[in-house]
Design an enzyme around this catalytic site. Structure first.
Site, PDB file in Angstrom:
ATOM      1  CB  CYS A 115      -0.991   0.038   1.335  1.00 60.34           C
ATOM      2  SG  CYS A 115      -0.151   0.498   2.792  1.00 60.34           S
ATOM      3  N   GLY A 116       0.436   2.293  -0.777  1.00 62.00           N
ATOM      4  CA  GLY A 116       0.946   3.514  -0.672  1.00 62.00           C
ATOM      5  C   GLY A 116       0.682   4.504   0.415  1.00 62.00           C
TER       6      GLY A 116
END
Length: 283
Positions: A115-116
């Site tokens: 995930c960012g």
């Protein structure tokens, strides 16, 4: 229920010679995990120990902490349109009164290694939700030679890997190097969840005096699972990620990477490794 391995036809080319033969492959099927009847997550896994996988996943999510939080786990009948049971959907029922966190939000924050989202938010989420802070556990001191012997023991116990070459493994060892449990799966995170889930089922949480060894790398997700289960030492035969090191540093987890042959890198929690003895012998 799906099998652990399946046979598929393969065209084999060796030194210019072409032949056709069956090959043994590891089975990969989806498992949907439902919590109190509501869909929660889907993971691709190797069938087997599905109830332990679901339980371990919920320990990692902060839903289950002890055996008494778990009321029941069942395969869902009528999981398909025709009413048949695929054995690919499990429903976990918690004991009445067990608090249920906002898992959907928390998973988006801290359980997906790709995930960012903000790394600090990920670290904070694990640190604030764990029920067994590792820094509060009794002192544990491990000799480096004990650690370097564990990968060979892990490999020797990987029975399905010998037939397929396509499985990850995770194992729990005592502080004296004795194998407690080993699970194999197409996903190393699933293998760890199966270990933790089995520990919950047998009333063994928290795992305060064990070593978790994983094949491959040590991602943030694996470090998170170790912290949530109270495991003080995580060792991997390959590299850790930067966020895994950050999490280990913040929570007191001992994180060892590149555990191969007689060498290793200690990225955090070096106080549990007897480095003084090593330095003395080298001097």
């Amino acid at each position: 229920m799906g099998r652990v391995t399946e046979r598929r036809k393969v065209i084999r080319i060796r030194d210019g010679a072409i032949s056709s033969r069956p090959d043994t492959l590891v089975t990969e099927e989806p498992l949907e995990i439902r919590l109190n009847g509501k869909p929660l997550a889907i993971t691709m896994r190797t069938p087997g120990d599905d109830f332990a996988l679901a339980a371990g996943f919920l320990v990692s999510e902060g839903v289950l902490t002890q055996h008494h939080d778990l009321q029941n786990i069942v395969y869902c009948a009528g999981a398909t349109a025709d009413g048949s049971n695929t054995y690919n959907v499990v429903d976990v029922t918690t004991t009445p009164g067990t608090p249920i966190p906002d898992i959907t939000l928390e998973r988006n924050v801290y359980t997906t290694s790709s995930c960012g989202l903000c790394g600090k938010a990920s670290l904070d989420a694990v640190r604030t939700t764990t029920h067994w802070p590792i820094n509060d556990t009794p002192p544990l001191h491990i000799e480096p030679d004990l650690l370097t012997g564990l990968p060979d023991r892990l490999r020797a116990a990987q029975h399905v890997f010998d037939r397929t070459g396509g499985l990850h493994a995770a194992a729990l060892f005592t502080e004296h190097g004795e194998l407690i449990d080993l699970r194999e799966d197409v996903g190393r995170h699933n293998a760890v969840d199966k270990l933790i889930g089995r520990a919950l089922q047998h009333h063994h949480l928290p795992l305060t005096r064990v070593i978790l060894l994983v094949s491959g790398r040590a991602s943030f997700e694996l470090a998170q699972k170790a912290v949530m289960a109270g495991i003080p030492i995580l060792a991997a035969v390959s590299a850790p990620s930067s966020l895994a090191v950050d999490l280990a540093t913040e929570t007191g987890l001992t994180l060892v990477g590149f555990l191969r042959g007689h060498s290793m890198n200690v990225y955090a929690g070096e106080d549990r490794i007897t480095l003084q003895a090593v330095a003395a012998t080298q001097g």
